[in-house]
Design an enzyme around this catalytic site. Sequence first.
Site, short mmCIF file in Angstrom:
data_model
loop_
_atom_site.label_atom_id
_atom_site.label_comp_id
_atom_site.label_asym_id
_atom_site.label_seq_id
_atom_site.Cartn_x
_atom_site.Cartn_y
_atom_site.Cartn_z
CE LYS A 63 -4.45 -1.93 2.33
NZ LYS A 63 -3.46 -3.69 2.61
O1 OMP Z 1 -4.94 -3.98 0.71
C1 OMP Z 1 -5.28 -4.86 0.98
O2 OMP Z 1 -5.21 -6.52 0.88
C2 OMP Z 1 -6.64 -4.11 1.97
C3 OMP Z 1 -7.65 -3.33 1.87
C4 OMP Z 1 -9.27 -3.57 2.99
O3 OMP Z 1 -9.53 -2.63 1.52
N1 OMP Z 1 -9.15 -4.02 2.76
C5 OMP Z 1 -7.79 -5.53 4.20
O4 OMP Z 1 -8.08 -6.01 5.19
N2 OMP Z 1 -6.74 -5.17 3.36
C6 OMP Z 1 -5.69 -6.49 4.06
O5 OMP Z 1 -6.07 -8.32 3.23
C7 OMP Z 1 -6.45 -8.38 4.82
C8 OMP Z 1 -7.18 -9.10 5.12
O6 OMP Z 1 -7.53 -9.75 6.47
P1 OMP Z 1 -8.28 -10.67 7.50
O7 OMP Z 1 -9.23 -9.78 7.18
O8 OMP Z 1 -7.61 -11.27 8.84
O9 OMP Z 1 -8.95 -11.70 6.40
C9 OMP Z 1 -5.34 -7.80 5.53
O10 OMP Z 1 -3.75 -8.07 4.90
C10 OMP Z 1 -5.93 -6.10 4.85
O11 OMP Z 1 -4.54 -5.28 5.33
#
Ligand code: OMP
Length: 259
Positions: free
Chosen positions: A88
């Site tokens: 990011k």
């Molecule tokens: O860019 C990302 O992956 C991301 C964007 C977003 O809008 N929301 C989001 O949750 N993420 C990332 O996606 C992953 C979600 O993790 P879980 O919620 O544990 O499945 C984490 O690494 C977040 O940082």
Amino acid sequence: MRYRERLQARIAATGSRLCVGLDPRPGEGGIEAVPDFLKRVVDETWEKAAAFKPNMAYFEAMGLRGIEILEKLLGEMPSEVPVILDAKRSDIGETQKYYAHSYFAHWKVDAVTLNPFLGYDSIEPFLGWEGKGIYLLAVTSNAGSADFQRQTLADGRSVFELVTALGERAKGLPTDVGYVVGLTNASGVLAKIPDAPLLVPGLGAQGGDLASLAAAARTAPDVINVSRGILYADDGSSYGERAVSWAARISQAYEEAVA
Ligand SMILES: O=C(O)c1cc(=O)[nH]c(=O)n1[C@@H]1O[C@H](COP(=O)(O)O)[C@@H](O)[C@H]1O
């Protein structure tokens, strides 16, 4: 081969759109238990993984050792599975050149997430890389995506459409541009997103619902990320079993949408 084609081929070969998120939190064994933990996760899940997504925050939080662990992990990834480094990043173009070199030339990841807030010249250093991809944050999965991303402009467009317009400007360049669209905020948004690969987080721990994504009947190689739902589900199943189960739930939602 372009990034989009590689991802499309991986989805076709596995029948899976699951992106396995690698967000390690050191537990009882401390930082030194993390490499084995990640190796087990990768070994058990790669056959069902359309992509892997290590998030740099979790590695940076372990200091220099975390960066070493990330480097080793990236060097040992199964070559069949595209790796999306979740960084990011955003900065002025001159500095972004160095991030692009670090991720694409040094760590050799297939794709990286970028924050598009600094505008087109900030993503330009990432656009000349054959076979690579970038994902621009368009509509994130958090509540704060309403603060900027989903605001409506005077001309009726949403702010995230300015992000997709940036990506469209890069069409024809060697790097493929995709977008991050959070599953939790996807409804009403997907119809305005171009035919470009999506990285869709928010399934599992964040409670996103697959139905609106599947119903959008998109043809791009979209992948759906699950991190905690595989790494830390604490339900007695193995990482491999959880990957199989999430991949099947995703496929089922897509099948139900066309039925
Ligand atoms: O860019 C990302 O992956 C991301 C964007 C977003 O809008 N929301 C989001 O949750 N993420 C990332 O996606 C992953 C979600 O993790 P879980 O919620 O544990 O499945 C984490 O690494 C977040 O940082």
